[in-house]
Design a protein around this motif. Structure first.
Motif: not given
Ligand SMILES: *Cc1c(COP(=O)(O)O)cnc(C)c1O
Length: 373
Positions: A57-59, A83-84, A86-87, A129, A155, A157-158, A179, A184
């Protein structure tokens, strides 16, 4: 009432079904299997990077990058305050400390002026990010990183497909993290990827992804690794999604333009602004409005899903930073977070539906003055 319009919806077709069936029919369902390396090769090509490492996964992509770069106890890593989570969580789980930096009020990504002031002897890395598809100021970040000998983990992911100076994000720092969660731009259900051009870093990513075991010496652990491997099932979806990746990226951008078209006459609405020489993409259409809660309620009453922005990290328990008594360090992130909403954005959303959503928003905005009395 029309049928419910979700914020997001994966776009899956026959190739996804066929690839999944191939996994089941051949029995290749774990991370051993041809789709994984195929997915990595094609994804690296898309980004223009030398290497890509598929993860669960992205995390995991973020955490793995930090571990492979040797970032841990005693180190500081600068992350944007908006940010989300997870960062920042990835930094904490690597044993380091996330240092929060405000954002630029116009483009919603990390504020390079404040970033400069946060760098000290303990700083080891920056995680810019690319929020909602808008690339951070990578030229400035690269300069600061070079000057202070810092790693840069993007990052992404988006922001799959966004570019800076003609180079795709994920190819602008030491490594890029993606991610593939179901909402996504492309999805593997759950999944992620790390891209890099550095061969030594690539080998460390592979090592940490697979329990820290030496590839050529089974059961011999060089480092305390993890199991962050992607399954062949996930990768089979990834390969099918890459087959239509231009369409997936372009459709979201087009949808964003349709929103902008219908909302153009509203002075109370603002979109993020791209920096110079940047090609932004759209993950989800996101706007700032004076009273987002009221709009969200009105949309919900009409069967339209929406999301508030992320809460600023500095207010949340794991990352808490007390407010400065005179001047908030985080005024831009607080202001953007307070005013932001994301609107339904997915391949298959009809222009008519977008028009209807925009009319609902406009109707609420026109009522605003009365509410404020
Ligand atoms: C979705 C997202 C993540 C985490 O990705 P996961 O696959 O859900 O673990 C990390 N950073 C940002 C900015 C995200 O949007």
């Amino acid at each position: 009432m029309d049928t419910f319009i979700p914020l997001s919806k994966p776009y899956l077709g026959e190739m996804e079904s066929a690839n999944l069936s191939a996994c089941v029919n051949t029995g290749w369902i774990s991370s051993q299997g041809a789709f994984v390396s195929e997915f990595e090769r094609q994804f690296a090509d898309l980004i223009g990077a030398k290497y890509a490492v598929a993860v669960s996964n992205g995390t995991a992509a973020l955490h793995l990058s930090l571990l492979a770069l040797g970032i841990g106890a005693g180190d500081e890593v600068i992350v944007p305050n908006l940010t989300f989570g997870a960062t920042a969580n990835a930094v904490i789980h690597a044993g380091a400390r996330p240092v929060l930096c405000d954002i630029d009020e116009k483009n919603w990504t990390i504020d390079c002026q404040q970033l400069k002031q946060l760098i000290n002897q303990k700083t080891k890395a920056i995680i810019p990010v690319h929020l909602y598809g808008l690339p951070a100021n990578m030229q400035e970040i690269a300069t600061l990183a070079e000057l202070n000998n810092l790693n840069v983990i993007e990052d992404c992911a988006q922001a799959l497909g966004a570019q800076v100076n003609g180079r795709t994000v994920g190819n602008l720092g030491d490594c890029g993290c993606f991610s593939f969660f179901a909402n996504k731009t492309m999805t593997t259900g759950e999944g992620g990827m790390v891209t890099t051009n550095d061969q030594v870093l690539w080998q460390k990513l592979l090592l940490f992804r697979d329990h820290g075991m030496k590839p050529e010496k089974r059961y011999w652990h060089e480092v305390p690794g993890l199991n962050y491997r992607m399954t062949n099932i996930q990768a089979s979806l990834g390969v099918a999604q890459l087959d239509k990746i231009d369409y997936l990226i372009n459709e979201r951008c087009r949808i964003n333009e349709v929103y902008q078209h219908y909302l153009a006459s509203c002075p109370d609405i603002s979109f993020s602004e791209a920096l110079h020489q940047v090609k932004k993409v759209t993950w989800v259409t996101s706007i700032l409005v004076p009273d987002p809660q009221r709009i969200q309620i009105a949309l919900a009453e009409n069967g339209v899903d929406s999301r508030r922005f992320f809460y600023p990290l500095h207010k949340q328990p794991p990352y808490f930073v007390p407010e400065h008594p005179e001047k908030s360090l985080y005024s831009a992130s607080q202001s953007v977070a307070r005013k932001g909403i994301s609107l339904p954005t997915f391949v298959g959303l009809q222009d008519e539906q977008i028009k209807r959503i925009c009319m609902l928003i406009k109707k609420q905005l026109l009522k605003l003055p009365a509410l404020e009395q």
